[in-house]
Each structure stands twice: as structure tokens, then as C-alpha cells.
Design a protein around this motif. Structure first.
Motif, PDB file in Angstrom:
ATOM      1  N   TRP A  14       0.850  -1.197   0.000  1.00 30.84           N
ATOM      2  CA  TRP A  14       0.000   0.000   0.000  1.00 30.84           C
ATOM      3  C   TRP A  14       0.888   1.250   0.000  1.00 30.84           C
ATOM      4  CZ3 TRP A  14      -5.199  -0.859   2.882  1.00 30.84           C
ATOM      5  CH2 TRP A  14      -6.169   0.025   2.375  1.00 30.84           C
ATOM      6  N   GLY A  15       0.998   1.861  -1.166  1.00 29.78           N
ATOM      7  CA  GLY A  15       1.882   3.015  -1.307  1.00 29.78           C
ATOM      8  C   GLY A  15       1.131   4.329  -1.345  1.00 29.78           C
ATOM      9  N   THR A  16       1.833   5.379  -1.706  1.00 34.92           N
ATOM     10  CA  THR A  16       1.239   6.716  -1.767  1.00 34.92           C
ATOM     11  C   THR A  16       0.133   6.785  -2.809  1.00 34.92           C
ATOM     12  OG1 THR A  16       3.367   7.645  -1.138  1.00 34.92           O
ATOM     13  CG2 THR A  16       1.776   9.159  -2.095  1.00 34.92           C
ATOM     14  N   SER A  17       0.351   6.124  -3.950  1.00 37.66           N
ATOM     15  CA  SER A  17      -0.597   6.291  -5.050  1.00 37.66           C
ATOM     16  C   SER A  17      -1.229   4.975  -5.504  1.00 37.66           C
ATOM     17  CB  SER A  17       0.108   6.950  -6.242  1.00 37.66           C
ATOM     18  OG  SER A  17       1.219   6.169  -6.616  1.00 37.66           O
ATOM     19  N   GLY A  33      -4.754 -11.615  -7.678  1.00 42.25           N
ATOM     20  CA  GLY A  33      -4.050 -10.353  -7.428  1.00 42.25           C
ATOM     21  C   GLY A  33      -4.890  -9.207  -7.963  1.00 42.25           C
ATOM     22  N   ARG A  34      -4.985  -8.145  -7.214  1.00 34.89           N
ATOM     23  CA  ARG A  34      -5.812  -7.001  -7.650  1.00 34.89           C
ATOM     24  C   ARG A  34      -5.113  -5.710  -7.282  1.00 34.89           C
ATOM     25  NH1 ARG A  34     -11.374  -9.343  -5.055  1.00 34.89           N
ATOM     26  NH2 ARG A  34     -11.346 -11.281  -6.286  1.00 34.89           N
ATOM     27  N   GLN A  35      -5.478  -4.636  -7.991  1.00 31.49           N
ATOM     28  CA  GLN A  35      -4.954  -3.343  -7.582  1.00 31.49           C
ATOM     29  C   GLN A  35      -5.934  -2.223  -7.843  1.00 31.49           C
ATOM     30  OE1 GLN A  35      -1.635  -1.910 -10.065  1.00 31.49           O
ATOM     31  NE2 GLN A  35      -1.633  -3.952 -10.946  1.00 31.49           N
ATOM     32  N   SER A  36      -5.760  -1.127  -7.126  1.00 33.01           N
ATOM     33  CA  SER A  36      -6.564   0.068  -7.356  1.00 33.01           C
ATOM     34  C   SER A  36      -5.686   1.289  -7.118  1.00 33.01           C
ATOM     35  CB  SER A  36      -7.772   0.095  -6.410  1.00 33.01           C
ATOM     36  OG  SER A  36      -7.401   0.601  -5.150  1.00 33.01           O
ATOM     37  N   THR A  37      -6.254   2.447  -7.349  1.00 33.01           N
ATOM     38  CA  THR A  37      -5.507   3.692  -7.140  1.00 33.01           C
ATOM     39  C   THR A  37      -5.831   4.311  -5.776  1.00 33.01           C
ATOM     40  OG1 THR A  37      -7.241   4.863  -8.306  1.00 33.01           O
ATOM     41  CG2 THR A  37      -5.317   4.218  -9.598  1.00 33.01           C
ATOM     42  N   ASP A  38      -6.403   3.502  -4.873  1.00 35.05           N
ATOM     43  CA  ASP A  38      -6.688   4.009  -3.522  1.00 35.05           C
ATOM     44  C   ASP A  38      -5.409   4.059  -2.680  1.00 35.05           C
ATOM     45  OD1 ASP A  38      -9.367   4.723  -3.536  1.00 35.05           O
ATOM     46  OD2 ASP A  38     -10.047   2.669  -3.158  1.00 35.05           O
ATOM     47  N   GLY A  39      -4.467   4.880  -3.107  1.00 37.51           N
ATOM     48  CA  GLY A  39      -3.228   5.039  -2.346  1.00 37.51           C
ATOM     49  C   GLY A  39      -3.426   5.930  -1.133  1.00 37.51           C
ATOM     50  N   MET A  40      -2.372   5.984  -0.296  1.00 37.90           N
ATOM     51  CA  MET A  40      -2.431   6.757   0.929  1.00 37.90           C
ATOM     52  C   MET A  40      -2.836   8.205   0.701  1.00 37.90           C
ATOM     53  SD  MET A  40       0.624   7.821   3.511  1.00 37.90           S
ATOM     54  CE  MET A  40       1.037   9.164   2.390  1.00 37.90           C
ATOM     55  N   SER A  41      -2.395   8.782  -0.419  1.00 35.48           N
ATOM     56  CA  SER A  41      -2.658  10.205  -0.641  1.00 35.48           C
ATOM     57  C   SER A  41      -4.138  10.499  -0.825  1.00 35.48           C
ATOM     58  CB  SER A  41      -1.872  10.694  -1.865  1.00 35.48           C
ATOM     59  OG  SER A  41      -2.289  10.002  -3.013  1.00 35.48           O
TER      60      SER A  41
END
Lengths: 303, 303
Positions: A14-17, A33-41
Motif C-alpha cells: 500500500w503506497g502513496t498512489s 491479485g488485484r490493484q486500485s488507485t486508492d493510495g495513501m494520498s
């Protein structure tokens, strides 16, 4: 058996972006495996759990699922602060992880690593390093992690001895997209010869960097330099001053470059041209390997 | 006599973000000085005349008033392109000015100066240099113009021999306000000791710059470095690598710094500390002196 029922634990980078998750079974096989743009920022402290459920609705109704996270999620502005371990230290400490309960999620956030002098920090890279060391336990040398903030990490006896961060990727974006140079620099495209020549110049005379940047603009105004050439030159100059300042790290050392993309290839080519002994490893897989190593530690601790 | 009737000509310093005018009588006395934020970046080609009338409504009804402009107004995206003179050359060529008629305004835009190798350009600074040379006709040495894009200009026998541009001010803004460093850097405030120490480090080891920037962030995370100290250090590092790369210009030369503000003072202090022989001159006055010199040339040509 439904996917939901098969999930033994969840690995999270879980990164910034970005938010990347792997749904894992009890044998550490990746179910999905999955990903989204729900980063920390993008998230407030109380929104992390929801963001995870959005990406993995299969978690709904499951109880006490271990969720192991690395990255900026553990910063002060993240889900919960996971205080830094201090180098020199081993790269991974599940025992030092920050634990929190969010609904039915049993969350552990792995600590980053800090260095007091010169001051430096990492969050997430320590998990990649742990993953790398799982597969190369005897490695003694330097790990290079190119990116927005490149890291150079000296490894010996399984420990992070020291490290240094370079803002090369961020500088490239800021100068290429937001400074006056943007008028003369393409969004993509490349010129291999221009890159190599700029890299070589910057490596041999890094102290001239301040005088060289504006020329990337002027060379288009007074000559006919293409925006693709300017882009490759900017990259060459910035990677060049990074390699020059990182020389005490890589000179005479085995070098492992973590990253499978074009950027990692650029670093590999440049270091090989300087006589470096370079190995390359995929970064995404290696983060997962680091998270798996952490999960194994939990199981050992509880069995 | 009304102000309108007294105006003999108008001196204009028209940059990317500012418009400054001086209303002049026939004896080159300033009747009034005004400024607005109608810089080039806000104007389309056909809006320049209106912007000038807005700032100087007294021009309404007057005919064939000479208007002499310098700066980015002469760039390709400006009012009309004034092609660059090529260094080595005298800094001012009213004969080479681009003329245009906009309503009753008789406009001349002074050319900038370009350099083919290494590629470089200036627009506006050549007029400051001309103004400086009016008052110091025998000057032989280097002129430093600190700013968003600092210039170092080697002057000999009244000519711009060569010059070099440094993006120091723009880098300071981008890194301090838009990069990850912004979290650790104050909008204002200062720390003299931190500045001097960073400047000295960067001057002696400019090639290490790539390794030093991220420490400005990390020193707050792992220690207690104040945002004011970080701001002064960032400035010290960037001015330091500029002075290091500009050393072939200033070493052993008389140095004239154009600029009266705190930034010019920073450069002056740093150069004096390095043993430089520094003179300082106000930048705004000197632009006007350069425009007056151009107007005198016109009068000589037509009388």
C-alpha cells in the motif's frame, strides 16, 4: 470451495498512489491479485478498511483474516503509524509490526527502516529487500531500487547496513512536466545516443548539473533539438548524477537491481557500461515474497 | 501641462509574469512608474496593446508615442517575435529591434541574445546589461543576475562574450513547494548557519547533490530539523551547485551582481566568502537605464 472460503490471508502493498493486494491460501499460493488507485494520498485514516473491502469484497463476512501490509500505509498519515526500525538492522520485523483491528480484519503493518546519519528513511522497500534475501540469503553487496525515489542499500550478513535515497524520478517529472523545460521536452519518446552521452557527461562531471539543465530548453530555441532528444538527455543527466553520487555504494560491489521495467533496464545498462556486476529481479514478485516471509514468521510465532 | 501631454515615450519591461512601465519626458525624466501582473503568460498576441492602455490610460488619444520594450514580450509567444542577436555581441541593438504599430503606439521590441554552444538564451537581461554598461563603460569581468533563471555573463570590451543560465530559483520553488520535500520545508523563515553549511558542502562537493536532497525530508522524520532550517539548506545546496558550476565565470574576475533584494545579498555574501570582488547594482533602475540608452539611439538615428 468459494474464493472467499479459500482465503487464508491477504498480502498488501500500500503506497502513496497505489493499493495492490494478493489473496493467499494457506500454502502461500496466490488465489488472485488485484490493484486500485486508492493510495495513501487519497485516504483519510478511517477510510483504509473500506478501501480494502471495496477491492476484496470476498472479505465481507470472513472473520479474523490476517492482513499484512507494507508501504506508506504505515506512515504517520497512513492507516496507523508503524515506527521505523533503525539501520543497521534486518529488513523485516513482524514482531515490531503495528497491529490494529478494523472490523473483522486483523491487520499488521510492517515497519519501515530509518537511518540517523545521513538522515534517510524507507517504507516498503525493506519488504522488497526481505523478499530478495529470502531467495538470495547469502547476498553481500548493494541493492538498487530505481523509481520515483531511488534507493541504494548496502546489504551485509542479512542486514541493511546503510542506504541512501535519490529523488531522481520525482525530479524528472517535475523538471520535464512543470518547469520551463516542459516546452522543449516530450511526454514520451527516446533517443538512445542522447541518453548515453548525457549520462556519461553527468557521471564524469556531476558538479556541472546546474549549468546543463537550461540548455535542454535553449537547444531547441537556438537549434533544432527534438523534444524526444531533450527527454532522453534530461533522464541521462539525472540518472548520471545519481550514479555518480551513489558510486561509493556500487563501486566494486555485486549489484542487484530490483525492478523489471524500462527504468530498471536503464540503470542496468548504465551500470554494466561502468563495469558493474548486475543482477535483475522483478520488483512486484519480490514484495509478495517479503510479505510471505512475514506471514511465515507469524505462523512460526503462533504454532 | 497634463501628464498625458508630457509623455515623450514609454519604457516597458515586459516579462513572463509582470508588466512594468515608466512614463518618460523628453529629458528622460521618469514622470511615473507603474506595474501590473499582465505578463506574457496571461496575454494572447492581440491583447498586449489593451494591457498597456489599461495600465497607462493617458496614452489614449496620443499619437505615435514611442514605446520601447524588453523581455519575454519579444518571444515567439509574445507580442511580436524579436529574433535573438548572437553572442559574442553588444548587448543592445535598437537597429535590430522588431517594430510594430498597434493603434497609435509605435512599438519597438529589443532583441534577446542567444549562444549556440553551449546552447543558451536571454531576453530582458541584455537590457539590464546595457544599462549597467552605460554607467560602467570600461567594465571587464562577469555580471551575475540571480533569479528564477540566474544568468552569468562574461563581459569584455563592451560585448557579451559568453553566458550561462542556471535554473536555481525555479528548482527551489519546484522542490520546496511541489516535491515530497514540501512536507518538511517552510514557506518562509531562514537559518543562516544551515544555509552557509549547505552552501559550503555543495560548493566543495557539487556532485553529491543527488544524494543530499531527500535528506532534507528525512532529517525531519528521524530527527527534529525545523522547516526553516530545511528551507535554508535547500537554498544553500542549490546556490552552492550553481556557484560551483559557474566557477569558470567568476574565479579571479570582478563580479557585478545585478539585483537589490535578499537573493542578490545571498549571492554576494557567498561570493565574498569565496574571495570574490563583488559590486552590487539595483536591477530595476538598470533595466530603465538600458531602455533609456535604446531611446537615445533612436533619437540619434532620426536627428
Amino acid at each position: 470451495m468459494s474464493l472467499s472460503a479459500q482465503i487464508s490471508w491477504v498480502a498488501v502493498d500500500w503506497g502513496t498512489s497505489h493499493l495492490r493486494v494478493w489473496l493467499m491460501d494457506s500454502a502461500n499460493t496466490v488465489l488472485a491479485g488485484r490493484q486500485s488507485t486508492d493510495g495513501m494520498s487519497r485516504l483519510a485514516t478511517n477510510e483504509y478498511g473500506d478501501a480494502l473491502y471495496r477491492l476484496v469484497p470476498e472479505l465481507d463476512g470472513r472473520k479474523q483474516i490476517p492482513v499484512i501490509c507494507c508501504g506508506m500505509v504505515g506512515s504517520r498519515q497512513g492507516w496507523a503509524e508503524a515506527p521505523y526500525a533503525q539501520a543497521p538492522c534486518k529488513p523485516l520485523g513482524i514482531d515490531a509490526a503495528t497491529c490494529l483491528q478494523d472490523g473483522a480484519l486483523n491487520v499488521r503493518i510492517l515497519p519501515g527502516v530509518k537511518q540517523m546519519s545521513p538522515p534517510d528513511v524507507m517504507r516498503g522497500e525493506e519488504t522488497q529487500i526481505a523478499g530478495f534475501l529470502e531467495a538470495h540469503s547469502g547476498f553481500d553487496g548493494v541493492i538498487c531500487l530505481p523509481g520515483t525515489h531511488s534507493k541504494w542499500v548496502h546489504i551485509s550478513a542479512g542486514e541493511i547496513v546503510s542506504f541512501r535515497t535519490f529523488m531522481t524520478g520525482e525530479m524528472f517529472d517535475l523538471l520535464g512536466r512543470q518547469s520551463v523545460l516542459r516546452h522543449s521536452i516530450a511526454e514520451d519518446g527516446w533517443d538512445v545516443n542522447a541518453f548515453e552521452s548525457a549520462l556519461s557527461d553527468a557521471l564524469s562531471r556531476p558538479g556541472d548539473i546546474a549549468a546543463r539543465l537550461f540548455s535542454l530548453r535553449a537547444a531547441q530555441l537556438v537549434g533544432d533539438q527534438s523534444p524526444q532528444t531533450a527527454r532522453a538527455k534530461l533522464s541521462g543527466l539525472l540518472v548520471g548524477i545519481e550514479l555518480a553520487a551513489a558510486r561509493p555504494y556500487w563501486l566494486g560491489q555485486p549489484i542487484a537491481i530490483i525492478g523489471a521495467d524500462a527504468l530498471a533496464q536503464i540503470y542496468a545498462d548504465a551500470l554494466v557500461a561502468q563495469g558493474g556486476a548486475v543482477t535483475r529481479v522483478s520488483g512486484l514478485d519480490i514484495t509478495l515474497q517479503g510479505l510471505c516471509a512475514a506471514y511465515s514468521q507469524i505462523k512460526e510465532n503462533t504454532e
